[in-house]
Design a protein around this motif. Sequence first.
Motif, short mmCIF file in Angstrom:
data_model
loop_
_atom_site.label_atom_id
_atom_site.label_comp_id
_atom_site.label_asym_id
_atom_site.label_seq_id
_atom_site.Cartn_x
_atom_site.Cartn_y
_atom_site.Cartn_z
N GLY A 100 0.82 -1.20 0.00
CA GLY A 100 0.00 0.00 0.00
C GLY A 100 0.86 1.25 0.00
N GLU A 101 0.20 2.39 0.02
CA GLU A 101 0.89 3.68 0.02
C GLU A 101 0.22 4.60 1.04
OE1 GLU A 101 1.24 7.35 -3.01
OE2 GLU A 101 1.90 5.44 -3.85
N CYS A 102 1.03 5.41 1.69
CA CYS A 102 0.50 6.38 2.64
C CYS A 102 1.31 7.66 2.54
CB CYS A 102 0.54 5.82 4.07
SG CYS A 102 2.20 5.44 4.68
N CYS A 103 0.84 8.72 3.23
CA CYS A 103 1.51 10.02 3.19
C CYS A 103 2.22 10.30 4.51
CB CYS A 103 0.50 11.13 2.93
SG CYS A 103 -0.29 11.02 1.32
N ALA A 104 3.53 10.51 4.42
CA ALA A 104 4.32 10.93 5.58
C ALA A 104 4.64 12.41 5.41
CB ALA A 104 5.60 10.11 5.67
N SER A 105 5.21 13.04 6.41
CA SER A 105 5.54 14.46 6.32
C SER A 105 6.57 14.73 5.23
CB SER A 105 6.04 14.97 7.66
OG SER A 105 7.21 14.27 8.04
N THR A 106 7.35 13.71 4.87
CA THR A 106 8.38 13.86 3.84
C THR A 106 7.86 13.49 2.46
OG1 THR A 106 9.16 11.63 4.31
CG2 THR A 106 10.28 13.45 5.43
N GLY A 107 6.63 13.02 2.35
CA GLY A 107 6.07 12.64 1.06
C GLY A 107 5.51 11.23 1.08
N PRO A 108 5.24 10.66 -0.10
CA PRO A 108 4.64 9.33 -0.17
C PRO A 108 5.56 8.25 0.39
CG PRO A 108 4.97 10.26 -2.38
CD PRO A 108 5.49 11.23 -1.40
N GLN A 109 4.95 7.30 1.06
CA GLN A 109 5.67 6.14 1.59
C GLN A 109 5.05 4.88 1.00
OE1 GLN A 109 8.20 6.24 4.40
NE2 GLN A 109 8.31 8.25 3.43
N TYR A 110 5.89 3.95 0.62
CA TYR A 110 5.41 2.67 0.10
C TYR A 110 5.52 1.64 1.22
CZ TYR A 110 5.61 5.28 -4.13
OH TYR A 110 5.40 6.27 -5.06
N CYS A 111 4.46 0.91 1.44
CA CYS A 111 4.38 0.00 2.58
C CYS A 111 4.14 -1.43 2.13
CB CYS A 111 3.22 0.42 3.50
SG CYS A 111 3.27 2.15 4.01
N PHE A 112 4.64 -2.35 2.94
CA PHE A 112 4.33 -3.77 2.73
C PHE A 112 4.09 -4.41 4.09
CE2 PHE A 112 8.84 -3.75 3.48
CZ PHE A 112 9.09 -4.91 4.20
N CYS A 113 3.35 -5.49 4.07
CA CYS A 113 3.00 -6.18 5.31
C CYS A 113 3.98 -7.34 5.51
CB CYS A 113 1.57 -6.70 5.21
SG CYS A 113 0.96 -7.40 6.77
N ASN A 114 4.59 -7.37 6.70
CA ASN A 114 5.56 -8.44 6.97
C ASN A 114 4.86 -9.70 7.49
OD1 ASN A 114 5.06 -8.08 9.72
ND2 ASN A 114 7.02 -7.08 10.14
N SER A 115 5.64 -10.70 7.82
CA SER A 115 5.09 -12.00 8.24
C SER A 115 4.36 -11.94 9.58
CB SER A 115 6.21 -13.04 8.29
OG SER A 115 7.19 -12.64 9.25
#
Length: 122
Positions: A100-115
Motif C-alpha cells: 500500500g501507500e500512505c503520506c508521511a511528512s516527507t512525502g509518499p511512503q510505500y508500505c508492505f506487510c511483513n510475516s
Amino acid sequence: MKMNFAAFAVLVGISLIGCGAPTVAEESELIGENTQAICSSTQSCWDGSTVSCSGNATCTVQSASVTCDGVITRCPPVPCNAGITCTQFKQYACNEGDEGECCASTGPQYCFCNSKGIWLCN
C-alpha cells in the motif's frame, strides 16, 4: 643612561597610543561590523529548488533540509496522492505480502506487510 632609555621607551609608548591606535572598544566594534558566517549549507530539493543557510558554529546537510546553528530550513513537502497518513494506514490489519501507500511528512511512503502482520513503510 639606563634611566634615560626607560623614560624614552615610556614616552614612545604613550605617543603611539595617542597617535590613533584603536582602543579596545573600537576594535570590538570593528570586529562586530566585519563578522561573517564561518559555514554554510545548501541542499537541492525534489522540485528543483534549493534551501541554504549560513552559520557561525555548525552547518549540516540532511536529505531534505539544512541546519545552521540549530535552525532547520526544510525543502517543500513532496505532494502525496495516497489520501491517508501513514499513522492512520498502519492501524489497519494486513496479511503478509499486502502492499500500500500512505503520506508521511516527507512525502509518499510505500508500505508492505511483513510475516507478523505489521505494516512497514519507507
